[in-house]
Design an enzyme around this catalytic site. Structure first.
Site, PDB file in Angstrom:
ATOM      1  N   GLU A  20       9.230   6.774  -7.871  1.00 37.02           N
ATOM      2  CA  GLU A  20       9.583   5.739  -6.989  1.00 37.02           C
ATOM      3  C   GLU A  20       9.820   4.421  -6.887  1.00 37.02           C
ATOM      4  OE1 GLU A  20       9.282   7.323  -3.135  1.00 37.02           O
ATOM      5  OE2 GLU A  20       9.694   9.090  -3.540  1.00 37.02           O
ATOM      6  N   PRO A  21       9.051   4.428  -8.376  1.00 37.26           N
ATOM      7  CA  PRO A  21       9.028   2.259  -8.550  1.00 37.26           C
ATOM      8  C   PRO A  21      10.068   1.276  -7.749  1.00 37.26           C
ATOM      9  CG  PRO A  21      10.230   3.225 -10.907  1.00 37.26           C
ATOM     10  CD  PRO A  21       9.926   4.180  -9.404  1.00 37.26           C
TER      11      PRO A  21
ATOM     12  N   ARG B 152       8.010  -2.251  -7.036  1.00 34.98           N
ATOM     13  CA  ARG B 152       7.520  -3.826  -7.063  1.00 34.98           C
ATOM     14  C   ARG B 152       7.563  -3.702  -8.978  1.00 34.98           C
ATOM     15  NH1 ARG B 152       4.196  -5.853  -3.858  1.00 34.98           N
ATOM     16  NH2 ARG B 152       3.462  -3.931  -3.096  1.00 34.98           N
TER      17      ARG B 152
ATOM     18  N   ARG C  96       5.620 -12.595   1.990  1.00 36.99           N
ATOM     19  CA  ARG C  96       4.434 -12.156   1.960  1.00 36.99           C
ATOM     20  C   ARG C  96       2.723 -12.650   1.512  1.00 36.99           C
ATOM     21  NH1 ARG C  96       3.466 -10.479  -2.804  1.00 36.99           N
ATOM     22  NH2 ARG C  96       2.366  -8.704  -1.868  1.00 36.99           N
TER      23      ARG C  96
ATOM     24  N   TYR D 121       1.054 -10.445   4.388  1.00 37.46           N
ATOM     25  CA  TYR D 121      -0.561 -10.226   3.267  1.00 37.46           C
ATOM     26  C   TYR D 121      -1.817 -11.413   3.055  1.00 37.46           C
ATOM     27  CZ  TYR D 121       3.184  -6.848   3.366  1.00 37.46           C
ATOM     28  OH  TYR D 121       4.507  -5.419   3.835  1.00 37.46           O
TER      29      TYR D 121
ATOM     30  N   CYS E  28       7.587 -24.361  12.075  1.00 34.96           N
ATOM     31  CA  CYS E  28       7.003 -24.144  13.173  1.00 34.96           C
ATOM     32  C   CYS E  28       5.906 -23.159  13.501  1.00 34.96           C
ATOM     33  CB  CYS E  28       7.368 -24.002  13.993  1.00 34.96           C
ATOM     34  SG  CYS E  28       8.521 -22.831  15.181  1.00 34.96           S
ATOM     35  N   GLU E  29       5.000 -22.933  11.907  1.00 35.44           N
ATOM     36  CA  GLU E  29       3.924 -21.990  12.532  1.00 35.44           C
ATOM     37  C   GLU E  29       2.970 -22.500  11.665  1.00 35.44           C
ATOM     38  OE1 GLU E  29       4.295 -18.773  14.220  1.00 35.44           O
ATOM     39  OE2 GLU E  29       6.079 -18.930  14.485  1.00 35.44           O
TER      40      GLU E  29
HETATM   41  N1  LLP Z   1       8.357   5.395  -1.788  1.00 38.85           N
HETATM   42  C1  LLP Z   1       7.803   4.621  -0.458  1.00 38.85           C
HETATM   43  C2  LLP Z   1       8.213   6.111   0.472  1.00 38.85           C
HETATM   44  C3  LLP Z   1       7.583   3.560  -0.231  1.00 38.85           C
HETATM   45  O1  LLP Z   1       7.395   3.830   0.740  1.00 38.85           O
HETATM   46  C4  LLP Z   1       7.113   2.819  -0.798  1.00 38.85           C
HETATM   47  C5  LLP Z   1       7.133   1.128  -0.662  1.00 38.85           C
HETATM   48  C6  LLP Z   1       7.835   2.942  -1.793  1.00 38.85           C
HETATM   49  C7  LLP Z   1       7.909   3.855  -1.626  1.00 38.85           C
HETATM   50  C8  LLP Z   1       8.154   1.775  -3.721  1.00 38.85           C
HETATM   51  O2  LLP Z   1       6.561   1.290  -3.530  1.00 38.85           O
HETATM   52  P1  LLP Z   1       6.140   0.145  -4.085  1.00 38.85           P
HETATM   53  O3  LLP Z   1       6.145   0.880  -5.808  1.00 38.85           O
HETATM   54  O4  LLP Z   1       6.980  -0.620  -4.265  1.00 38.85           O
HETATM   55  O5  LLP Z   1       4.535  -0.287  -4.767  1.00 38.85           O
HETATM   56  N2  LLP Z   1       6.158  -5.252   1.778  1.00 38.85           N
HETATM   57  C9  LLP Z   1       5.049  -4.717   0.893  1.00 38.85           C
HETATM   58  C10 LLP Z   1       4.955  -3.734   0.028  1.00 38.85           C
HETATM   59  C11 LLP Z   1       5.318  -2.090   1.501  1.00 38.85           C
HETATM   60  C12 LLP Z   1       5.438  -0.779   0.444  1.00 38.85           C
HETATM   61  C13 LLP Z   1       6.496  -0.269   1.709  1.00 38.85           C
HETATM   62  N3  LLP Z   1       6.827   0.827   0.512  1.00 38.85           N
HETATM   63  C14 LLP Z   1       4.343  -6.390   0.184  1.00 38.85           C
HETATM   64  O6  LLP Z   1       4.951  -7.061   0.097  1.00 38.85           O
HETATM   65  O7  LLP Z   1       3.871  -5.988  -0.572  1.00 38.85           O
END
Ligand code: LLP
Length: 420
Positions: free
Chosen positions: A278-279, A281, A317, A321, A348-349
């Site tokens: 499940e990619p 990013r 982000r 983070y 305004c933050e």
């Molecule tokens: N599968 C599930 C169940 C997830 O919760 C996520 C991400 C993914 C797959 C995909 O993960 P990735 O391959 O994108 O790392 N907003 C945060 C990232 C939150 C990720 C949430 N879940 C940021 O901007 O870094």
């Protein structure tokens, strides 16, 4: 200063290009703030991932939470991807693309009855359950609907993904998943759940993970469970390792997908079931930029600020983070001094910033900057704070400019609101 470039987003004659189109042309045409994506970056990343695992039976499910623009989702769907959805809204969006519902998996730590019902109604490939009460609820709803639900348990393997605490999900102190013991006990009581067929086992240990070791540790814990269940006559069809693969935002060293494949394929081959990924990013982050105009340069004492017209509502982000995004000019000028400045937005933050104490060449009001690596968790986390309209999204495919979403209007923001 350093410049962040990729195969599809880079400088030609001192001008930043997205594929064959100069970013300057886009800001002139569409204004700022502006999201621009490279379709060929997305396609390339998908193909790289898919071909790294070609030896094994596998399926990619694009995690649309990273970028839910319909055209972006559809780009992956056309390449054969399924979609991982995390809410009713994401399911609704996914179904507007060409994905077939049996290539959707329904995720989420707190699914509502309605979301479960919808998942069953649409016949999604599987629903992932994240606690025992949810398993009971899925069983009940499937019973009412005269269906047998395909369910995978999301296991929390208690592994440290060594990433930012807010995006670490695989430790028992995190809210996600079911601990291994409870998960085993649920699988073993499968006969109690007459309207559930357990078809898979799932994990997702975090995001922006830059070392393979946590994956190996988690995969080996889950494999042990898989084999124990197999010996107890529960043959699972799917082994889902979630997403989480890190990308480069700066100089951090992540692993390549080929390295990841070479270290995991032998483990996967032993399992004799389909491997699901499940990619999010990995597929999208470095295929997007956020373009913004410099409004003012100012100084408070010794501190310099570059005030731009994009803000935390466009890209959250850095604020939540302390995430690093490279920032660079759309046009490189000769003989500009390098300065150290905060790059901040108009909201305004105090937390409304893109970079702090960043080395960047001097900029003038009216010039444009690009905030890099803005293809993932950027537009999807945008808000209307300060009654700001969300930015348009443009997809570039070679020389082609595709308006994938126009800028919101102030009327959109007032939709169905009244003074009473
Ligand atoms: N599968 C599930 C169940 C997830 O919760 C996520 C991400 C993914 C797959 C995909 O993960 P990735 O391959 O994108 O790392 N907003 C945060 C990232 C939150 C990720 C949430 N879940 C940021 O901007 O870094």
């Amino acid at each position: 200063m350093n410049y962040f470039e990729t195969e599809f987003i880079h400088y030609k004659n001192n001008q930043l290009y997205v594929e064959e189109v100069p970013a300057e042309e886009l800001v002139k045409k569409f204004g700022t703030p502006l999201y621009v994506y490279s379709r060929n970056h997305f396609i390339n990343q998908y193909k790289k991932f898919d071909s790294a695992f070609k030896e094994i039976d596998h399926q990619i499910f694009f995690a649309m939470k990273s970028n839910f623009n319909l055209s972006v989702i559809d780009t992956f769907v056309k390449l054969g991807s399924g979609v991982d959805v995390n809410s009713e809204g994401e399911l609704f969006r996914a179904l507007k693309t060409n994905v077939s519902s049996n290539k959707i998996i329904l995720t989420g730590v707190g699914k509502t009855k309605n979301e479960i019902r919808l998942g069953l109604e649409k016949n999604v490939l599987m629903i992932k359950a994240e606690c025992e009460e949810e398993v009971e609820l899925i069983n009940k709803i499937a019973g009412e609907m005269n269906q047998v639900a395909s369910v995978a348990l999301r296991v929390n393997p208690d592994v440290d993904a060594q990433t930012h605490p807010y995006i670490s999900t695989g430790l028992s102190k995190n809210k996600f998943g079911i601990d291994t013991e409870t998960a085993m006990s649920i699988y073993r009581r499968r006969n109690q759940f007459r309207n559930i067929q357990f078809t898979g086992i799932d994990m997702h240990i975090g995001s922006q993970i830059t070392s393979i070791d946590p994956f190996l540790e988690a995969i080996s814990k889950m494999s042990e469970m898989y084999f124990t269940l197999k010996s107890e006559k529960l043959k699972l069809k799917h082994f889902d390792i979630g997403g989480g693969i890190g990308v480069e935002y700066n100089s951090e060293k992540s692993f390549s997908i080929e390295e990841f494949a070479s270290k995991t394929i032998s483990l996967f081959k032993k399992l004799d079931c389909k491997i699901l990924f499940e990619p999010g990013r990995f597929l999208t982050a470095n295929g997007g930029i956020l373009l913004t105009e410099v409004l003012y340069n100012k100084r408070n004492g010794n501190k310099k600020f570059i005030i731009v017209d994009s803000a935390m509502n466009d890209l959250l982000r850095p604020t939540i983070y302390q995430a690093y995004h490279h920032i660079q000019p759309v046009l490189k000028f000769e003989n500009r001094e390098i300065q150290t400045a905060d790059i901040v937005g108009p909201v305004c933050e105090t937390g409304d910033y893109f970079a702090r104490d960043r080395e960047i060449s001097e900029t003038k009001s009216g010039e444009y900057l690009a905030v890099m690596s803005a293809g993932a968790y950027a537009m999807t986390m945008a808000s209307n704070y300060n009654a700001r309209r969300r930015a348009p999204e443009i997809i570039i495919d070679g020389e082609q400019i595709i308006i994938a979403r126009s800028r919101e209007t102030f009327e959109h923001l007032l939709w169905d609101e009244k003074i009473i």
